[in-house]
Design an enzyme around this catalytic site. Structure first.
Site, short mmCIF file in Angstrom:
data_model
loop_
_atom_site.label_atom_id
_atom_site.label_comp_id
_atom_site.label_asym_id
_atom_site.label_seq_id
_atom_site.Cartn_x
_atom_site.Cartn_y
_atom_site.Cartn_z
CE LYS A 89 -4.15 1.75 2.20
NZ LYS A 89 -4.98 1.53 3.36
CB THR B 262 -12.72 1.07 15.56
OG1 THR B 262 -13.38 2.10 14.75
CG2 THR B 262 -11.27 1.76 16.26
CG PHE C 220 -17.70 15.18 12.69
CD1 PHE C 220 -18.52 14.43 13.40
CD2 PHE C 220 -16.72 15.81 13.55
CE1 PHE C 220 -18.68 14.38 14.72
CE2 PHE C 220 -16.78 15.82 14.86
CZ PHE C 220 -17.67 15.15 15.62
NE ARG D 250 -21.00 15.56 4.21
CZ ARG D 250 -21.58 16.48 3.64
NH1 ARG D 250 -22.81 16.52 3.38
NH2 ARG D 250 -21.11 17.56 3.20
CG PHE E 187 -28.79 13.27 7.07
CD1 PHE E 187 -28.10 12.29 6.62
CD2 PHE E 187 -27.86 14.43 7.25
CE1 PHE E 187 -26.62 12.24 6.67
CE2 PHE E 187 -26.40 14.49 6.88
CZ PHE E 187 -26.01 13.35 6.63
CB CYS F 21 -19.83 6.38 9.31
SG CYS F 21 -18.23 6.76 8.76
#
Length: 443
Positions: free
Chosen positions: A35, A86, A150, A152, A247, A258
Site C-alpha cells: 500500500k 475499529t 466527521f 462523509r 438527512f 460509519c
C-alpha cells in the site's frame, strides 16, 4: 507543524493529505508495504473526488511523505494521530486491537513530549485506555486527545477542509492550544471539551443522523399507504429551523462504514452500562427492513421473480464512492438470488469491490446502465449516480422487456416519466402507470 498519521485508510489518508495541504509536514504511516509503495507511486487506493490531485500536489511540495517505518515517523512528529480501523465485532462493539497495538508502538518509540490524537471512532473511555498503554511503555511526557472526524465519503476532502466544527477532547491546556493552532486555518468553531464527551459527540452525531434517515423512511412508508408525497412532507418539515432539511431524503436506508457501525456500537456502549437504548435499536431495525421495500415493489409489479432479469443500477452505498460496505445492494441482490431472479448489476466504480463480496454465477455483470437493462423485466435504481439519473428514458424503455422502474432513491420526477409507459415505483410517493401493467403484459 510536524504530524504523523498512523493508518492510511479512509480517515487517515484524507486527514493526512489535508493537513499537508495546509502547509504542515506530514508523514502517513502504514504497515502494508504494498500500500505504501502504491501511494508513493501516486496511486490512491480509494475513490474520493479531489483527493489524488491534492495528494500529488502535497508530495511535489515535499509536505507529504509515506512510510512503513512507524518508529522513525513517531520520533519526528510533534503530533501523532491514530487513524487505524475499529471494525465491528460480532456483538456490535468496536474491535480495538489495532488501536491498542499502535498505542504500544507509540509508547515504545516516544523520544520526547508529543500530543497523541485518537481520530479513530472509539467507544467512550478508549482514550484513557490508550493513555494507560502508552504510559506503561515510556518514560517521556505526552498528552492524549480525542479529535473525532466527521467527514462523509464522496465529499471527504471538502468536509475536512471546511468543517462545521472541530471537537477537541483533552485534559491538557498545552494539548488543546497545540491542536487549536493546527485547526484554526479550517474554522473558528473549535469545541474544547473533556475526552469522554468528545468521544460521545462522534457517536451521538452519527446516531442522530441515522435516526433522521430512519424516521423519514417510516414517514415515507406511511405516505405510500395514505396517498401523500414524502418529498413534499420532507420539504415542509425541513423549513422548520428546529428540524432542518438535511438527512430527510427517503430511500432504501443508510449504509457505508460509519452509520451502521456507529449506531450498533452506541447500542453496545449503552448495554455495557445496563442502559436499554430502545430508540436507537428501532432506528437500526427500521433501516434493516427498509431496503427490502424494493423486493416488495418487484413482487407487486411482477409476481414471481423466478427467472426474471432484474437490472440493479448502483452497488456503492452512495454516489461518488466505491465503498460497498453495508450497502443495501448487498442484501437486495442476495435476496433476488434466493428468489431465483437473475440480477444484472452495474456501477460506475464499485463493481470490483462488490464482486469481492458476491460473485454468484447467476449475476450478470454489466458495463453500463443500458446494458444491464437490456431485456430486463425491471430496473431498480439503488445508488443515485448522475449517469443513471440522466439516462435517456426513451432508450431505456426500448431495451427493456417490461417498462418497470423501481426508484429506491426518488431520483426521478414524475415529469420525466409522464410521457412514457413506465410503471414507476418510488419511495413514499404515488406510483405511476402501475395499474397491473406487468400482469396485463404477462397475459
Amino acid at each position: 507543524m510536524k504530524i504523523t498519521v498512523i493508518g492510511t485508510g479512509y480517515v487517515g489518508l484524507v486527514s493526512g493529505v489535508c493537513y499537508a495541504h495546509l502547509g504542515n509536514e506530514v508523514i502517513c504511516v502504514d504497515k502494508d508495504v504494498q500500500k505504501i509503495a502504491t501511494l508513493k507511486a501516486g496511486v490512491i487506493p480509494i475513490y474520493e473526488p479531489g483527493l489524488k490531485e491534492l495528494a500529488d500536489a502535497c508530495m511535489e511540495s515535499g509536505h507529504l511523505q509515506y512510510t512503513t517505518d512507524l518508529g522513525e515517523a513517531i520520533q519526528e512528529a510533534e503530533v501523532v494521530i491514530i487513524a487505524v480501523g475499529t471494525p465491528p465485532l460480532p456483538g456490535g462493539g468496536a474491535d480495538l486491537q489495532f488501536v491498542e497495538a499502535v498505542a504500544r508502538e507509540i509508547g515504545a518509540n516516544l523520544n520526547g513530549y508529543k500530543v497523541i490524537v485518537v481520530k479513530s471512532t472509539v467507544p467512550v473511555g478508549t482514550n484513557e485506555t490508550v493513555e494507560e498503554i502508552i504510559a506503561r511503555h515510556t518514560i517521556h511526557a505526552f498528552d492524549i486527545a480525542s479529535v473525532p472526524e466527521f467527514l462523509r465519503e464522496g465529499t471527504a476532502v471538502s468536509d475536512t477542509l471546511n468543517p462545521d466544527r472541530i471537537v477537541i477532547g483533552t485534559k491538557s491546556d498545552k494539548a488543546a492550544d497545540r491542536l487549536s493552532e493546527l485547526h484554526k486555518p479550517l474554522t473558528n468553531q473549535i469545541v474544547i471539551t473533556d475526552i469522554r464527551s468528545a468521544e460521545m459527540i462522534k457517536y451521538a452525531s452519527n446516531a442522530f443522523l441515522a435516526t433522521k434517515i430512519s424516521f423519514i423512511n417510516e414517514i415515507a412508508n406511511l405516505c405510500e399507504k395514505v396517498g401523500a408525497d414524502v418529498t413534499e412532507v420532507a420539504g415542509g418539515m425541513g423549513l422548520d429551523k428546529r428540524i432542518g432539511g438535511s438527512f430527510l431524503k427517503a430511500g432504501i436506508g443508510y449504509g457505508g462504514s460509519c452509520f451502521p457501525k456507529d449506531t450498533k456500537a452506541l447500542i453496545q456502549i449503552a448495554g455495557n452500562v445496563e442502559y436499554d437504548f430502545k430508540l436507537l435499536k428501532s432506528v437500526v431495525e427500521v433501516n434493516n427492513h427498509q431496503r427490502f421495500g424494493v423486493i416488495d415493489k418487484l413482487y407487486r409489479a411482477l409476481g414471481s421473480l423466478q427467472g426474471k432479469r432484474i437490472a440493479i443500477w448502483g452497488l456503492a452505498f452512495k454516489p461518488d464512492t466505491d465503498d460497498v460496505r453495508e450497502s443495501p445492494a448487498i442484501e437486495i441482490v442476495e435476496r433476488l438470488l434466493e428468489l431465483g431472479a437473475v440480477p444484472a448489476v452495474t456501477d460506475p466504480i464499485a463493481m470490483s469491490n462488490f464482486r469481492k463480496l458476491i460473485n454468484h454465477p447467476s449475476i450478470q455483470w454489466s458495463a453500463t446502465a443500458l446494458e444491464a437493462a437490456q431485456g430486463a423485466d425491471a430496473v431498480c435504481l439503488l445508488t443515485e449516480w448522475q449517469d443513471y439519473i440522466q439516462v435517456d428514458l426513451r432508450k431505456l424503455e426500448q431495451v427493456m422487456a417490461r417498462p418497470i422502474l423501481i426508484d429506491g432513491r426518488n431520483a426521478y420526477s414524475t415529469k420525466q416519466l409522464e410521457t412514457g409507459r413506465f410503471a414507476y415505483y418510488p419511495v413514499g410517493r404515488p406510483a405511476l402507470n402501475n395499474e397491473d401493467i406487468a400482469i396485463h403484459e404477462m397475459i
